[in-house]
Every structure is written in structure tokens, then in C-alpha cells.
Design an enzyme around this catalytic site. Structure first.
Site, PDB file in Angstrom:
ATOM      1  N   LEU A  17       0.821  -1.208   0.000  1.00  0.00           N
ATOM      2  CA  LEU A  17       0.000   0.000   0.000  1.00  0.00           C
ATOM      3  C   LEU A  17       0.859   1.263   0.000  1.00  0.00           C
ATOM      4  O   LEU A  17       0.361   2.355  -0.227  1.00  0.00           O
ATOM      5  CB  LEU A  17      -0.886   0.032   1.247  1.00  0.00           C
ATOM      6  CG  LEU A  17      -2.116  -0.851   1.217  1.00  0.00           C
ATOM      7  CD1 LEU A  17      -2.882  -0.708   2.520  1.00  0.00           C
ATOM      8  CD2 LEU A  17      -3.014  -0.476   0.044  1.00  0.00           C
ATOM      9  N   ASP A  73      12.770   0.522   1.994  1.00  0.00           N
ATOM     10  CA  ASP A  73      12.053   1.669   2.551  1.00  0.00           C
ATOM     11  C   ASP A  73      13.002   2.683   3.194  1.00  0.00           C
ATOM     12  O   ASP A  73      12.698   3.873   3.233  1.00  0.00           O
ATOM     13  CB  ASP A  73      11.007   1.215   3.572  1.00  0.00           C
ATOM     14  CG  ASP A  73       9.684   0.867   2.890  1.00  0.00           C
ATOM     15  OD1 ASP A  73       9.303   1.574   1.942  1.00  0.00           O
ATOM     16  OD2 ASP A  73       9.043  -0.123   3.292  1.00  0.00           O
ATOM     17  N   GLY A 356      24.807  -5.945  -9.677  1.00  0.00           N
ATOM     18  CA  GLY A 356      24.261  -7.304  -9.662  1.00  0.00           C
ATOM     19  C   GLY A 356      25.276  -8.315  -9.172  1.00  0.00           C
ATOM     20  O   GLY A 356      26.427  -7.982  -8.886  1.00  0.00           O
ATOM     21  N   CYS A 383      28.823  -0.388  -9.811  1.00  0.00           N
ATOM     22  CA  CYS A 383      29.273  -1.598  -9.124  1.00  0.00           C
ATOM     23  C   CYS A 383      29.546  -2.725 -10.124  1.00  0.00           C
ATOM     24  O   CYS A 383      30.500  -2.617 -10.862  1.00  0.00           O
ATOM     25  CB  CYS A 383      28.301  -1.992  -8.012  1.00  0.00           C
ATOM     26  SG  CYS A 383      29.173  -2.897  -6.702  1.00  0.00           S
ATOM     27  N   GLU A 407      34.579 -13.602  -9.945  1.00  0.00           N
ATOM     28  CA  GLU A 407      33.216 -13.999  -9.589  1.00  0.00           C
ATOM     29  C   GLU A 407      32.571 -14.825 -10.705  1.00  0.00           C
ATOM     30  O   GLU A 407      31.824 -15.757 -10.438  1.00  0.00           O
ATOM     31  CB  GLU A 407      32.367 -12.738  -9.332  1.00  0.00           C
ATOM     32  CG  GLU A 407      30.937 -13.045  -8.935  1.00  0.00           C
ATOM     33  CD  GLU A 407      30.090 -11.776  -8.713  1.00  0.00           C
ATOM     34  OE1 GLU A 407      30.546 -10.669  -9.025  1.00  0.00           O
ATOM     35  OE2 GLU A 407      28.959 -11.930  -8.223  1.00  0.00           O
ATOM     36  N   HIS A 509      28.151   2.809  -4.930  1.00  0.00           N
ATOM     37  CA  HIS A 509      26.755   2.998  -5.352  1.00  0.00           C
ATOM     38  C   HIS A 509      26.318   4.443  -5.064  1.00  0.00           C
ATOM     39  O   HIS A 509      25.810   4.726  -3.979  1.00  0.00           O
ATOM     40  CB  HIS A 509      25.830   2.074  -4.568  1.00  0.00           C
ATOM     41  CG  HIS A 509      25.969   0.627  -4.904  1.00  0.00           C
ATOM     42  ND1 HIS A 509      25.102  -0.029  -5.736  1.00  0.00           N
ATOM     43  CD2 HIS A 509      26.873  -0.288  -4.489  1.00  0.00           C
ATOM     44  CE1 HIS A 509      25.465  -1.295  -5.839  1.00  0.00           C
ATOM     45  NE2 HIS A 509      26.530  -1.479  -5.090  1.00  0.00           N
ATOM     46  N   GLU A 511      23.822   5.911  -6.020  1.00  0.00           N
ATOM     47  CA  GLU A 511      22.353   6.032  -5.941  1.00  0.00           C
ATOM     48  C   GLU A 511      21.839   6.031  -4.505  1.00  0.00           C
ATOM     49  O   GLU A 511      20.736   6.506  -4.239  1.00  0.00           O
ATOM     50  CB  GLU A 511      21.666   4.926  -6.745  1.00  0.00           C
ATOM     51  CG  GLU A 511      21.739   3.510  -6.177  1.00  0.00           C
ATOM     52  CD  GLU A 511      22.991   2.738  -6.573  1.00  0.00           C
ATOM     53  OE1 GLU A 511      24.005   3.378  -6.915  1.00  0.00           O
ATOM     54  OE2 GLU A 511      22.969   1.494  -6.520  1.00  0.00           O
TER      55      GLU A 511
HETATM   56  N1  GLN Z   1      28.987  -8.905  -7.775  1.00  0.00           N
HETATM   57  C1  GLN Z   1      29.912  -7.827  -7.661  1.00  0.00           C
HETATM   58  C2  GLN Z   1      30.781  -7.924  -6.440  1.00  0.00           C
HETATM   59  O1  GLN Z   1      30.443  -8.582  -5.501  1.00  0.00           O
HETATM   60  C3  GLN Z   1      29.196  -6.487  -7.738  1.00  0.00           C
HETATM   61  C4  GLN Z   1      28.214  -6.270  -6.626  1.00  0.00           C
HETATM   62  C5  GLN Z   1      27.223  -5.184  -6.922  1.00  0.00           C
HETATM   63  O2  GLN Z   1      26.974  -4.837  -8.070  1.00  0.00           O
HETATM   64  N2  GLN Z   1      26.607  -4.653  -5.899  1.00  0.00           N
HETATM   65  O3  GLN Z   1      31.833  -7.334  -6.375  1.00  0.00           O
END
Ligand code: GLN
Length: 533
Positions: A17, A73, A356, A383, A407, A509, A511
Site C-alpha cells: 500500500l 524503505d 548485480g 558496481c 566472480e 553505489h 544512488e
Molecule cells: N557482484 C559484484 C561484487 O560482488 C558487484 C556487486 C554489486 O553490483 N553490488 O563485487
């Protein structure tokens, strides 16, 4: 000094909501009256924090300055209030139980049987009041996650009941419900609201204020009926009808005097006029935009825009400040191929490559980046997005075949993105990444410096892998510069190709700290470049 006031926000009837937006909007109004406000969220799930959750579960994982992986949030709270939150602003059932169990193991309960009531509820109450006890805030708004009636929210509602009893006028409950419109009957229905309030009353909590979520404005008669059936003052039945932007919600609530009602009910003086000048200026900008800036967001969670919530909002804020309407297109990274890249991306004024984890969608991101670099499109990698900028450059400019991040491929011949030393032997996943705010020194001859207009910035992180400094010289010699460096560790934070119009990646980040009244400079600079396109 006046005592801290506690406002609880619960929700009923259905989830989604927008309790977070209502909590943030109320916080904004109290702040605009000159009060010091913070907002916290209590989530009834067992995970210790949302860091281990897939974005499909609860959307984006937000990160606070102090490195807490938090519910999205908290992002709304920061964007609305323009003050940072912390680990104390987001508690889960998992953390409550963990604390109680740790105390039990230490023998703190002196042989007592440890139970939900009173031990879990006491721990919930203690956590609900931690920020209040700092003396830094006049109001603590607490959003209770989930919907009233859920089994897992019972201990939270019971804690609210007890606190209301203990705190008297210093405590107030706002309940948010839904009033649906049945098109076949051509009527709005208040019964679900009545039931939801009954359920709350059965649990011992009488709401002081009701906020009715509705698609269209409700008549006064409907609000009067709800007031009568729910034991709530008529003027305390507030409606929150759908508006084009979440940033208009504070004004919708202000129009109905919600801030005044709260202050009156809590015996707080209404001295200052509501000062929303900057907020309204932002909204006016939003309404008067004429031109459009088209941004493609390349990521793998396209069906779920909440997965990139903070990025969407940062782009929107920056576009609005530049008096443009944001036309955001989600482009599925798994669907990008050499053949369709041009078709998917050529119309975009700028491209953002999303953060990601894991291999899925990475090859598509690399194809998008090759296209963007070769076509000189304004491009912003965040990132994992930044790591992809590096990998793509390594493969296609430096000719390092199969360059990759550890990774994605532990045996890659060129690990241009590598695991950090301190991350190598970790066995626990939760809360173990490089998290929270770190300082970054910027090269004076860089787009990043131009954007921030200062050589030292602090931005938030959430990752395990890093630019591999062994390759730094090679990258720099060939045109990709490392323009932001962590002064303590030497880790690369920003890369850019100065030769291109705007091609920049950040390991951090940006953002997470972009707010309505203080948009992040990198997003501002990126959107400016995209507009020039
Ligand atoms: N997977 C990448 C890392 O662990 C980037 C992480 C992300 O984009 N927040 O470094």
C-alpha cells in the site's frame, strides 16, 4: 527538553500500500514544521537483514552509511528526509531473536524460561526506543512491516500496544488501509478497512489516525462513515489517493492537515509554518518539464523495477533538476545480443549498466557496453556495471582474451576484477561484503571531479570484488583511467574513458545517497551529458 514522541505506522487489508511512503511523507511534514525526525522499519521476517535476500523477494537491498544492508524503505526515508539512516533504523525478527538467544546463552535471563512474551516483546520495545534515547530526535516514526493479521507481526503489534500504554500521549498509531472501488457496483468499499481496524483493536491497539489508500478521492461522507465505525476522529481519517509521483504524497497529506492533527494529538506546539519550499520547487519542476531524456537501464531484473529503486529515483531526481522528463527503459541484459544491441540501444540518450551478482546477464551487459563505447553514448556503470566496463575494455581494447571477474570465472586467464584479499576465506555470506561508506579521492582532471566539484567524496559500497591493480598501468596507458581511488587501500573506485563524452563506472553505489533536495552529483552530470545527446 520535550520527551521523544513515537509514531507507529501499521498496515492492513493488503500489502504494497505504500506504508513506507506514508511514513516518509509524514516524517517530511514534521521535519518541515521544524522538528527532528527519523524513521525506522521493523520487518517481521527471520533473515537477520535483507542482504541475503534475492531482489525478487523484497526488491532492492539498500545500504546505509554505516554499512547495514537494509530494506528499501530506508531509501525512501533518506530521499524524503535528506538525513542518513543507520543499522538502528532497520530491525528484523531475525535480529530480535538473535539478540535474545545470545542473551540466553550468556545466562542473562537468570534461569527464567525465555518466551515470546515478555522476552521477545521486551527486546522489540528496547529496539524501538534506541534511537529515541539518543536525544537526537523529537519524533521516531516506526513502520511495522507486513500486514495486520499476519502471524509473524503479532509480537510487534503487542509491543506497540504495551508502548502506547507506557508512553501515553507520547505515542500515536497510524493505520494504513485500502478502500477499493468496485467498478461493477460503482462503489467504494469501506468494509475491508473496518475489518482491518477490528483486527487491530482485537490485538489491543486503537489507531488514532487512519490513512485510506484509494485510487480516487473519497467523499467526506465515506470518511465520516469510516470514522464512526472505527472510533477515529473524523478529521483524523486522511485519504491518500493515487498521485502521479510519490513525491506529491506529503502535499496530499498536508492538504488534509495530517501534520497538525499529529502535533495536536501529541500535545506538541505548532509554531513554525510548514516549510516545503524546496520540495515544492522540485515538484513544480517535475510538472513543468517539456523535454524528455531517454535512459536505458541494462540489468537482469527488468520485470521488477523495485530491484533498482534507488537508481530509478536518482535518475528521476537528476532529470527533474535538468527540467527533463525521465523516460526510463529497462533492457533485459540476458536478451542483448550482438545482432540486436543496436536496435535496443540506439534510441537511448544514455545507458546505465546496473549492479548485480553472478554470471546471469553479464555477457549481455558486455555487449551493451561495447556498443555504447564504440558509439560514444553517455554510459554509467554502477558496481557490477563498473566491473563490466573494465572487463569489456580488457577484452576488446586491451585484447586480453577471456578477461573476466573471478566472480564469473575463477580460472579466467586475466582476472581484471578479482576477489579482495580479506574476502578470500569467508564462509558466511550475510553482512560480509565491503559495505558502507568509504572515502574516495578524485583526480582533478576527471569527469567525476567535475561532477562533485571536490577532490574527496564519501560513497557507499556493497561488493566483494575489486579492480585488479596489477592491470592498472595497462588500462591507463590505453585510455581507461582510474580517476577515483580509496586513499587508505589504493582500491580503484572510479574508472572513466576521458576521450569519450561521458563513460564512467563507479565501484561504489552513488544512488544510495541521492535525495530529492540533494541529488547525487554523478547522476546530475550523467543526465546532463545524456541530454546533450
Ligand atoms: N557482484 C559484484 C561484487 O560482488 C558487484 C556487486 C554489486 O553490483 N553490488 O563485487
Amino acid at each position: 527538553m520535550a520527551e521523544t514522541k513515537y509514531i507507529f505506522v501499521t498496515g492492513g487489508v493488503v500489502s504494497s500500500l505504500g506504508k513506507g511512503i506514508v511514513a516518509a511523507s509524514l516524517g517530511k511534514l514534521l521535519q518541515a514544521r521544524g522538528y527532528r525526525v527519523t524513521i525506522q522499519k521493523f520487518d517481521p521476517y527471520i533473515n537477520i537483514d535483507p542482504g541475503t535476500l534475492n531482489p525478487y523477494e523484497h526488491g532492492e537491498c539498500y545500504v546505509t552509511e554505516d554499512g547495514h544492508e537494509a530494506d528499501l524503505d530506508l531509501g525512501h526515508y533518506e530521499r524524503f528526509l535528506n538525513i542518513p539512516t543507520s543499522k538502528a533504523n532497520n530491525i528484523t525478527t531475525g535480529r530480535i531473536y538473535q539478540n535474545v538467544i545470545n542473551k540466553e546463552r550468556k545466562g542473562d535471563y537468570l534461569g527464567k524460561t525465555v518466551q515470546v512474551i515478555p522476552h521477545i516483546t521486551d527486546e522489540i520495545k528496547r529496539n524501538m526506543m534506541i534511537l529515541g534515547k539518543t536525544g537526537k530526535f523529537d519524533f521516531i516514526i516506526t513502520e511495522i512491516g507486513g500486514t495486520v493479521g499476519d502471524i509473524e507481526s503479532l509480537p510487534y503489534i503487542e509491543s506497540v500496544r504495551q508502548l502506547r500504554w507506557e508512553l501515553g500521549k507520547n505515542c500515536l498509531c497510524v493505520h494504513l488501509t485500502f478502500v477499493p472501488y468496485l467498478s461493477a457496483a460503482k462503489e467504494v468499499k469501506t468494509k475491508p478497512t473496518q475489518h482491518s481496524v477490528k483486527m487491530l483493536q482485537e490485538q489491543g491497539v486503537q489507531p488514532n489516525i487512519l490513512v485510506l489508500r484509494t485510487e480516487q478521492e473519497l467523499s467526506r461522507a465515506i470518511c465520516r462513515k469510516v470514522a464512526l465505525f472505527c472510533n477515529v476522529d473524523e478529521d483524523a481519517v486522511i485519504q491518500s489517493y493515487d498521485v502521479p509521483s510519490i513525491y506529491e504524497v506529503p502535499l496530499v497529506l498536508a492538504k488534509q492537515g495530517m501534520d497538525k492533527i499529529v502535533l495536536q494529538k501529541m500535545d506538541m506546539p505548532i509554531e513554525r509554518k510548514l516549510d516545503l519550499a524546496r520540495w515544492e520547487e522540485f515538484l513544480n519542476n517535475m510538472k513543468s518539464v517539456e523535454k524528455v531524456v531517454k535512459i536505458g537501464l541494462v540489468g537482469k531484473y527488468v520485470e521488477l523495477p523495485d530491484a533498482y529503486k534507488s537508481i530509478n529515483e536518482s535518475l528521476l531526481q537528476a532529470a527533474t533538476y535538468h527540467k527533463h522528463k525521465l523516460d526510463l527503459h529497462f533492457i533485459h541484459s540476458e536478451k542483448i545480443t550482438e545482432e540486436n544491441a543496436e536496435k535496443l540501444l540506439c534510441d537511448m540518450d544514455g545507458i546505465v549498466v546496473a549492479p548485480g551478482f553472478g554470471q546471469r546477464g553479464v555477457e549481455g551487459k558486455l555487449i551493451a557496453l561495447k556498443y555504447a563505447r564504440e558509439k560514444n553514448k553517455p554510459t554509467f556503470g554502477i558496481c557490477l556495471g563498473m566491473q563490466c566496463l573494465v572487463i569489456e575494455f580488457a577484452r576488446n581494447v586491451l585484447n586480453l582474451q577471456d578477461a573476466n571477474s573471478t566472480e564469473m570465472n575463477e580460472n579466467a586467464p586475466h582476472k581484471v576484477i578479482d576477489i579482495m584479499e580479506g574476502q578470500k576465506n569467508l564462509t558466511v555470506m550475510g553482512g560480509s561484503m565491503r559495505l558502507g561508506a568509504y572515502t574516495c579521492k578524485l583526480d582533478k582532471n576527471s569527469k567525476a571531479y567535475q561532477a562533485y566539484q571536490c577532490d574527496s567524496v564519501s560513497e557507499r559500497h556493497r561488493h566483494r570484488y575489486e579492480f585488479n591493480n596489477e592491470y592498472k598501468n595497462l588500462f591507463e596507458k590505453n585510455g581507461m583511467k582510474c580517476t577515483g581511488i580509496n586513499p587508505d587501500t589504493g582500491l580503484v573506485e572510479v574508472v572513466e574513458i576521458p576521450e569519450l563524452k561521458w563513460y564512467l563506472g563507479t565501484q561504489f553505489h552513488p544512488e544510495y545517497n541521492s535525495t530529492v533536495v540533494r541529488p547525487n552529483p554523478l547522476f546530475m552530470s550523467f543526465i546532463k551529458a545524456a541530454i546533450k545527446e
